[in-house]
Structure formats: C-alpha cells, structure tokens
Design an enzyme around this catalytic site. Sequence first.
Site, short mmCIF file in Angstrom:
data_model
loop_
_atom_site.label_atom_id
_atom_site.label_comp_id
_atom_site.label_asym_id
_atom_site.label_seq_id
_atom_site.Cartn_x
_atom_site.Cartn_y
_atom_site.Cartn_z
N LYS A 17 0.83 -1.22 0.00
CA LYS A 17 0.00 0.00 0.00
C LYS A 17 0.86 1.26 0.00
O LYS A 17 0.60 2.18 -0.76
CB LYS A 17 -0.91 0.04 1.25
CG LYS A 17 -1.91 -1.09 1.33
CD LYS A 17 -2.87 -0.86 2.50
CE LYS A 17 -2.20 -0.83 3.86
NZ LYS A 17 -1.79 -2.16 4.37
N ARG A 92 -9.32 1.45 8.81
CA ARG A 92 -9.03 0.03 8.98
C ARG A 92 -9.94 -0.65 9.99
O ARG A 92 -9.69 -1.80 10.39
CB ARG A 92 -7.56 -0.25 9.26
CG ARG A 92 -7.02 0.12 10.56
CD ARG A 92 -5.60 -0.41 10.69
NE ARG A 92 -4.66 0.41 9.96
CZ ARG A 92 -3.39 0.08 9.72
NH1 ARG A 92 -2.90 -1.05 10.16
NH2 ARG A 92 -2.60 0.88 9.09
N ARG A 129 11.49 -6.68 5.47
CA ARG A 129 11.36 -5.25 5.17
C ARG A 129 12.23 -4.38 6.08
O ARG A 129 12.31 -4.61 7.29
CB ARG A 129 9.89 -4.85 5.35
CG ARG A 129 9.63 -3.36 5.23
CD ARG A 129 8.18 -3.10 5.02
NE ARG A 129 7.41 -3.08 6.27
CZ ARG A 129 6.13 -2.73 6.33
NH1 ARG A 129 5.47 -2.42 5.24
NH2 ARG A 129 5.51 -2.72 7.49
N ARG A 161 11.39 -1.95 11.45
CA ARG A 161 10.34 -1.45 12.34
C ARG A 161 10.12 -2.44 13.48
O ARG A 161 10.13 -3.64 13.26
CB ARG A 161 9.03 -1.26 11.56
CG ARG A 161 8.95 0.09 10.88
CD ARG A 161 7.83 0.14 9.87
NE ARG A 161 6.53 -0.34 10.34
CZ ARG A 161 5.42 -0.30 9.62
NH1 ARG A 161 5.45 0.21 8.40
NH2 ARG A 161 4.29 -0.75 10.10
N ARG A 172 -0.56 -8.31 13.95
CA ARG A 172 -1.14 -7.36 12.99
C ARG A 172 -1.99 -8.06 11.95
O ARG A 172 -3.04 -7.58 11.55
CB ARG A 172 -0.02 -6.58 12.31
CG ARG A 172 0.58 -5.52 13.22
CD ARG A 172 1.99 -5.18 12.82
NE ARG A 172 2.06 -4.55 11.51
CZ ARG A 172 3.13 -4.63 10.71
NH1 ARG A 172 4.18 -5.34 11.07
NH2 ARG A 172 3.11 -4.02 9.56
P1 ADP Z 1 0.89 -1.67 8.75
O1 ADP Z 1 -0.41 -1.54 8.05
O2 ADP Z 1 1.96 -2.25 7.88
O3 ADP Z 1 0.79 -2.29 10.10
P2 ADP Z 1 0.95 1.21 9.14
O4 ADP Z 1 2.15 2.04 8.92
O5 ADP Z 1 -0.22 1.45 8.29
O6 ADP Z 1 1.50 -0.26 9.03
O7 ADP Z 1 0.50 1.30 10.66
C1 ADP Z 1 1.40 1.09 11.72
C2 ADP Z 1 0.67 1.07 13.05
O8 ADP Z 1 0.04 2.34 13.29
C3 ADP Z 1 -0.48 0.07 13.17
O9 ADP Z 1 -0.05 -1.22 13.52
C4 ADP Z 1 -1.34 0.72 14.27
O10 ADP Z 1 -0.78 0.55 15.54
C5 ADP Z 1 -1.21 2.19 13.93
N1 ADP Z 1 -2.27 2.63 12.97
C6 ADP Z 1 -2.07 3.13 11.73
N2 ADP Z 1 -3.24 3.43 11.14
C7 ADP Z 1 -4.20 3.10 12.02
C8 ADP Z 1 -5.62 3.16 12.01
N3 ADP Z 1 -6.29 3.61 10.93
N4 ADP Z 1 -6.30 2.74 13.11
C9 ADP Z 1 -5.66 2.29 14.19
N5 ADP Z 1 -4.32 2.20 14.28
C10 ADP Z 1 -3.59 2.60 13.22
#
Ligand code: ADP
Length: 219
Positions: A17, A92, A129, A161, A172
């Site tokens: 994404k 999400r 990654r 990360r 996750r």
């Molecule tokens: P990924 O989808 O690969 O886990 P992201 O960079 O999108 O990585 O998100 C990293 C973290 O940030 C998530 O695991 C969560 O803790 C938090 N996060 C990001 N976007 C949201 C969201 N829309 N709602 C809740 N938590 C979020």
Amino acid sequence: MTARLNLVVLGKQGAGKGTQCKRLAEIYAIPHVSTGDMLRAAVKAGTPLGQEVAAIMDAGALVSDDLVNRLVDERFKEPDAQRGALLDGFPRTLPQAEALEALLGDDGIKLCINLDVPIDLVTERLSSRRVCQECGNIYKDTDVEAISGTCSNCGGDVIQRNDDQPEAIRARLELYERDTAPLLSFYEQRGLLVRVDGDQSPDEVTDAITRVVREKGLA
Ligand code: ADP
Ligand code: ZN
C-alpha cells in the site's frame, strides 16, 4: 478544478500500500495520507500523541478509532487535501470507515482498491522489510541500504520497524482479518471495491491501478 479524487487503498500489512500510494499520489497530484506515517512521525518527534501511541504500535495493536479519526479530520482541513487524497492504512475498522463517510459525504470516496496478496507472501515481505526512518523509503534486508544502514535517497538511518518482528507481524495480520477485512464488504456494498493482484512487480501494480482509475473515468 476537477472533482475531488479520494481513493482508499486496502490490503494486508505488507501488501504494498505504502509504495503504491506514494506513486499514485505523485501521478494524481494529491497527498498521500498514511495514518501509520503520521503516527510514526509523532512517535519520533516525541509529542504527547506520540508518547501515547508508541507502545501500542510496537506491539502491532491498533490505536483507538477516536484518535485516528481526529487525526484524519485535521488532515482533511489542510488546503492540499481539498483536491482529494490517497488513503493508506485508514480506514481500517468499520467505525473508521463510517467516520470517513460522515466526513467526506456519500460521494466522497470514489474508489477502493483491494490490493490482494496471499498471507504467506506478506509475512515473508514484512520480515525482510527495512525502512528509512527519515523519508520512509522501503528496502529489503538484502539491499545495500539495509546492510549499510544508510538510505541512498536521503542518508537517513535504515532500520527494521519494531512491529515487523515476528510476534508483532502475527498480531497485525490477525487484526487485519478481524477488523479490516470486513471493510471489503462495506465498500463492495457501495459498488466502490475493485480487486487488484498485489503479487506482481510494483510497476505492474501501479499500471493495474491507474488502468482502473481511467476505466472508471476518475482521472
Ligand atoms: P501496517 O499496516 O503495515 O501495520 P501502518 O504504517 O499502516 O502499518 O501502521 C502502523 C501502526 O500504526 C499500526 O499497527 C497501528 O498501531 C497504527 N495505525 C495506523 N493506522 C491506524 C488506524 N487507521 N487505526 C488504528 N491504528 C492505526
Ligand atoms: Zn531516506
């Protein structure tokens, strides 16, 4: 001014994404709105928000709907988002999707791409990654930038990360199935969902998405 182009990109963690949204944001000249990037920036800057969410994020858990909804609300008030945005990692959960619909109106979201990748492949992608802490560029563990720890784009530190450790990856992906997968039917019911095969080269995926956008007459 053309109509607003708000695109949601859904997909498992590691589906690509971020990479695609960066490219599409340039192609369509709209901002890339990644709640993950926004939250990570807050953690790095040590703001009160960052301090609040750091441990949650490291564990691979979700930050509260209220908090991210507020973040996105604020982001859409910025002038650059008036033409639309590429939404990455938001919504999400169903409450977030409903909040977004309330914020942008019924006609606000033009398209939702389901960037589809099998679970084995995303697990493998996430474990290998590495990311630049400064500019967010993504590398593989075998890339020279990952080995040297220095980003070739900006000179920043390239790290793994915390949430790309095996335990957090599992957590996750479980949350994705439980909280995010239901959004596929949410957008399908609204006639907005299009599946794109994420198991192709980044260029092929970008081509597939821009083709859909063109076919829908959105750009
Ligand atoms: P990924 O989808 O690969 O886990 P992201 O960079 O999108 O990585 O998100 C990293 C973290 O940030 C998530 O695991 C969560 O803790 C938090 N996060 C990001 N976007 C949201 C969201 N829309 N709602 C809740 N938590 C979020
Ligand atoms: Zn960098």
